[in-house]
Design a protein around this motif. Structure first.
Motif, PDB file in Angstrom:
ATOM      1  N   LEU A  59       9.116  -3.463   0.022  1.00 28.14           N
ATOM      2  CA  LEU A  59       7.712  -2.135   0.709  1.00 28.14           C
ATOM      3  C   LEU A  59       6.720  -1.925   0.404  1.00 28.14           C
ATOM      4  O   LEU A  59       6.234  -1.889   0.871  1.00 28.14           O
ATOM      5  CB  LEU A  59       8.888  -0.830   0.342  1.00 28.14           C
ATOM      6  N   ILE A  60       6.114  -1.915  -0.977  1.00 25.56           N
ATOM      7  CA  ILE A  60       5.149  -1.955  -2.041  1.00 25.56           C
ATOM      8  C   ILE A  60       4.139  -3.313  -1.278  1.00 25.56           C
ATOM      9  O   ILE A  60       3.329  -2.706  -0.766  1.00 25.56           O
ATOM     10  CB  ILE A  60       5.022  -1.963  -3.564  1.00 25.56           C
ATOM     11  N   THR A  61       4.863  -4.597  -1.429  1.00 23.57           N
ATOM     12  CA  THR A  61       3.391  -5.650  -0.526  1.00 23.57           C
ATOM     13  C   THR A  61       3.623  -5.628   1.362  1.00 23.57           C
ATOM     14  O   THR A  61       2.375  -4.829   1.399  1.00 23.57           O
ATOM     15  CB  THR A  61       4.335  -7.112  -1.064  1.00 23.57           C
ATOM     16  N   GLY A  62       4.671  -4.215   1.390  1.00 23.22           N
ATOM     17  CA  GLY A  62       4.650  -4.656   2.516  1.00 23.22           C
ATOM     18  C   GLY A  62       3.768  -3.341   3.310  1.00 23.22           C
ATOM     19  O   GLY A  62       2.701  -3.202   4.198  1.00 23.22           O
ATOM     20  N   ILE A 200     -12.760  -7.701   5.823  1.00 18.68           N
ATOM     21  CA  ILE A 200     -11.837  -7.108   4.640  1.00 18.68           C
ATOM     22  C   ILE A 200     -12.149  -6.503   3.569  1.00 18.68           C
ATOM     23  O   ILE A 200     -12.324  -7.193   2.804  1.00 18.68           O
ATOM     24  CB  ILE A 200     -10.778  -8.336   4.603  1.00 18.68           C
ATOM     25  N   ASP A 201     -11.108  -5.411   3.326  1.00 17.80           N
ATOM     26  CA  ASP A 201     -10.806  -4.340   2.276  1.00 17.80           C
ATOM     27  C   ASP A 201     -10.393  -5.220   0.955  1.00 17.80           C
ATOM     28  O   ASP A 201      -9.818  -4.807   0.608  1.00 17.80           O
ATOM     29  CB  ASP A 201     -11.221  -3.082   2.507  1.00 17.80           C
ATOM     30  N   TRP A 202     -11.088  -6.273   0.667  1.00 13.74           N
ATOM     31  CA  TRP A 202      -9.946  -6.792  -0.539  1.00 13.74           C
ATOM     32  C   TRP A 202     -10.176  -6.102  -1.879  1.00 13.74           C
ATOM     33  O   TRP A 202      -8.925  -5.677  -2.216  1.00 13.74           O
ATOM     34  CB  TRP A 202     -10.611  -8.593  -1.062  1.00 13.74           C
ATOM     35  N   LEU A 203     -11.208  -5.286  -1.950  1.00 18.16           N
ATOM     36  CA  LEU A 203     -10.664  -4.813  -3.644  1.00 18.16           C
ATOM     37  C   LEU A 203     -10.425  -3.409  -3.080  1.00 18.16           C
ATOM     38  O   LEU A 203      -9.383  -3.052  -3.769  1.00 18.16           O
ATOM     39  CB  LEU A 203     -12.878  -3.970  -3.490  1.00 18.16           C
ATOM     40  N   GLY A 204     -10.015  -2.674  -2.117  1.00 23.92           N
ATOM     41  CA  GLY A 204      -8.908  -1.542  -1.963  1.00 23.92           C
ATOM     42  C   GLY A 204      -7.966  -2.486  -1.990  1.00 23.92           C
ATOM     43  O   GLY A 204      -7.002  -1.632  -2.565  1.00 23.92           O
ATOM     44  N   VAL A 205      -7.352  -3.738  -1.276  1.00 22.18           N
ATOM     45  CA  VAL A 205      -6.004  -4.170  -1.181  1.00 22.18           C
ATOM     46  C   VAL A 205      -5.640  -4.627  -2.401  1.00 22.18           C
ATOM     47  O   VAL A 205      -4.360  -4.031  -2.764  1.00 22.18           O
ATOM     48  CB  VAL A 205      -5.946  -5.204   0.190  1.00 22.18           C
ATOM     49  N   ILE A 206      -6.439  -4.719  -3.346  1.00 18.23           N
ATOM     50  CA  ILE A 206      -6.130  -4.804  -4.944  1.00 18.23           C
ATOM     51  C   ILE A 206      -5.839  -3.705  -5.224  1.00 18.23           C
ATOM     52  O   ILE A 206      -4.508  -3.576  -6.427  1.00 18.23           O
ATOM     53  CB  ILE A 206      -7.202  -5.612  -5.883  1.00 18.23           C
ATOM     54  N   LEU A 207      -6.635  -2.745  -5.703  1.00 22.57           N
ATOM     55  CA  LEU A 207      -6.561  -1.735  -6.619  1.00 22.57           C
ATOM     56  C   LEU A 207      -4.871  -1.120  -5.852  1.00 22.57           C
ATOM     57  O   LEU A 207      -4.853  -0.293  -5.994  1.00 22.57           O
ATOM     58  CB  LEU A 207      -7.879  -0.838  -6.037  1.00 22.57           C
ATOM     59  N   LEU A 208      -5.084  -1.106  -4.106  1.00 23.43           N
ATOM     60  CA  LEU A 208      -3.701  -0.405  -3.671  1.00 23.43           C
ATOM     61  C   LEU A 208      -2.517  -1.071  -4.568  1.00 23.43           C
ATOM     62  O   LEU A 208      -1.424  -0.450  -4.932  1.00 23.43           O
ATOM     63  CB  LEU A 208      -3.858  -0.408  -2.125  1.00 23.43           C
ATOM     64  N   SER A 209      -2.815  -2.515  -4.370  1.00 22.77           N
ATOM     65  CA  SER A 209      -1.101  -3.214  -4.892  1.00 22.77           C
ATOM     66  C   SER A 209      -1.182  -2.428  -6.352  1.00 22.77           C
ATOM     67  O   SER A 209      -0.154  -2.054  -6.977  1.00 22.77           O
ATOM     68  CB  SER A 209      -0.962  -4.268  -4.791  1.00 22.77           C
ATOM     69  N   CYS A 210      -1.905  -2.439  -7.181  1.00 27.41           N
ATOM     70  CA  CYS A 210      -1.626  -2.543  -8.335  1.00 27.41           C
ATOM     71  C   CYS A 210      -1.426  -0.835  -8.488  1.00 27.41           C
ATOM     72  O   CYS A 210      -0.337  -0.514  -9.571  1.00 27.41           O
ATOM     73  CB  CYS A 210      -3.358  -2.677  -9.235  1.00 27.41           C
ATOM     74  N   THR A 211      -1.650   0.038  -7.822  1.00 31.18           N
ATOM     75  CA  THR A 211      -1.708   1.202  -7.856  1.00 31.18           C
ATOM     76  C   THR A 211      -0.407   1.377  -7.227  1.00 31.18           C
ATOM     77  O   THR A 211       0.877   2.022  -9.000  1.00 31.18           O
ATOM     78  CB  THR A 211      -2.544   2.355  -6.769  1.00 31.18           C
ATOM     79  N   LEU A 212       0.360   0.926  -6.718  1.00 32.83           N
ATOM     80  CA  LEU A 212       1.709   0.747  -6.024  1.00 32.83           C
ATOM     81  C   LEU A 212       2.584   0.618  -7.679  1.00 32.83           C
ATOM     82  O   LEU A 212       3.557   0.956  -7.615  1.00 32.83           O
ATOM     83  CB  LEU A 212       2.436   0.977  -4.882  1.00 32.83           C
TER      84      LEU A 212
END
Length: 464
Positions: A59-62, A200-212
């Protein structure tokens, strides 16, 4: 214009059939974990605190892939991105099938989470290569087969895991995904990327992934106990720092993956809070019910095998499918607010009843089906309500924010349930006490009931 008119003749039934079969295989792979979760915990030698990680990692990756899948498809071409994502899913499925321990299985589930992007990318492809009438049929076919895959996964997970091994439970659907991806690559024509000025907000993608990831791993570590107070504090500070960094990035970038500025609107933040609270209760239920069913029958449990659990959870899966067809009609007839209210009341009442009535399998089966139906109807009504409460150009952003909120709520809810069972485990037997399940159902019911306080302040006249 000529290319647009000519494109429908470039795709035929084999390509549509391949997309549908791929959706069926993906739905199957996604659904095998829930009924077999107690078996996986036993085989891997993990407790209730770590068990939810298997369920929620995908779910996190999703949650990360969902907001950007469509953008990636438009920018680089739907077919190309779909094949890349399916390569990741296939690698994840194979890794899960070979996993000797929990960390390797979790890594496989992380990669499998890329499957969330399959449906929007499939829709992009059929929209580009079919006329409008046929597009609707193809979208319905692909969506229906993905849902059908969930039913298949529920039914085959137990027999495969018990008859062969847990490894084949992941391997068989993965082999089907690899085969159908090759057919899609061969039969589906390339689609040209669409010109777009948005980045594409790649920095946002990385930070959200790390946060979750930090959130669920930190929660599991703290719930498992044994951590010094200083380490627990460091975990909390680390998660807070990542979350703060992600919020700061999303507020400043021109094209954020999730536009948090929309939360200032009352309709948006109230919908997110309701979604979060109901998802927390639902996530706790999804984890608690299979655990209770699998508890040895010598005490208060039922000793259900993975095959039994899959059969017993099948009505809940069907109820979720039926909810999708009813929710839109109900929201249009009575208004989203009324549908959400009824759904929240039904979910909270069922959970609180389940706390005192869980000594027969039919009680768990009926309760899980009612909760699945009510939560699904409410979720769709929330999406319908927010779609009419924001500007047309913001619909995608608003619904994406609700989807992310729901995933986070389910993930945290499952972890809360795991923590409650871990705390309530009898050291002598290694099994949770019945009171732990009772406490979990009560807390889930109370959390869901709190959503009614927020529903009351929602705009009353909103119609889908």
């Amino acid at each position: 214009m000529t290319a647009t008119l000519d494109s429908p003749v470039r795709i035929g039934k084999p390509a549509i059939g391949a997309l549908g079969t791929l959706a069926l295989a993906l739905g199957t792979l996604q659904a095998v974990v829930e009924p077999s979760l107690p078996l996986l915990q036993h085989d891997l030698g993990i407790g209730p605190a770590e068990g939810p990680l298997i369920f929620i990692t995908l779910l996190i990756t999703g949650a990360v892939v969902a907001p950007i899948a469509g953008k990636l498809g438009d920018r680089y071409g739907g077919k190309r991105v779909l094949i890349v994502l399916m390569t990741l899913v296939s690698a994840g499925g194979l890794l899960s099938s070979l996993a000797p321990n929990l960390p390797v299985l979790l890594l496989g589930q992380v990669l499998q989470g890329a499957m969330v992007g399959a449906l929007p990318l499939s829709f992009i492809l059929v929209r580009k290569h079919l006329p409008p009438g046929q597009t609707q049929v193809a979208v319905g076919l692909v969506s229906g087969l993905f849902t059908g895959g969930g039913l298949v996964g529920m039914l085959i997970a137990g027999p495969i895991a018990e008859g062969l091994s847990r490894h084949w439970m992941f391997a068989i659907p993965t082999i089907a995904i690899i085969a159908t991806t090759l057919i899609v690559a061969r039969s589906m024509p390339d689609d040209p990327p669409a010109a777009s000025d948005s980045r594409i907000d790649w920095l946002g993608v990385i930070l959200l992934s790390c946060t979750l990831v930090a959130l669920v791993l930190g929660f599991a570590a703290v719930a498992g106990g044994g951590l010094p107070p200083l380490v627990t504090g460091a975990v909390i500070v680390g998660v807070a720092a990542l979350a703060t960094g992600w919020v700061a990035v999303e507020r400043r970038v021109p094209s954020p993956m999730v536009d948090l500025r929309m939360l200032a609107a009352p309709a948006m933040w109230s919908s997110c809070v309701v979604t979060l609270l109901m998802s927390l209760g639902f996530g706790m239920t999804v984890y608690l019910v299979p655990q209770l069913l699998s508890t040895p029958a010598e005490g208060y449990g039922f000793g259900a095998s993975s095959t039994d659990i899959g059969m017993l959870l099948l009505p809940a899966t069907v109820a979720g499918v039926v909810a999708g067809t009813i929710a839109g009609i109900a929201a249009r007839r009575f208004g989203p607010r009324a549908v959400i209210t009824v759904g929240a009341i039904a979910t909270a009442a069922t959970l609180l009843t389940l706390a005192s009535m869980h000594d027969a399998t039919w009680q768990l089966v009926v309760a899980r089906a009612l909760i699945g139906f009510a939560v699904s109807v409410s979720a769709i009504a929330l999406l319908a309500g927010i779609a009419t409460a924001v500007a047309a150009e913001d619909t995608g952003i608003a619904t994406g924010l609700l989807v992310v909120t729901r995933v986070v709520g389910v993930a945290i809810g499952a972890q809360i349930a795991g923590a409650i069972l871990e705390v309530g485990t009898d050291p002598a037997t290694g099994l949770p006490n019945e009171s732990a399940f009772t406490t979990g159902f009560v807390i889930a019911g109370v959390i869901t009931a709190l959503s009614l306080l927020v529903v009351r302040i929602m705009k009353k006249g909103t119609r889908a």
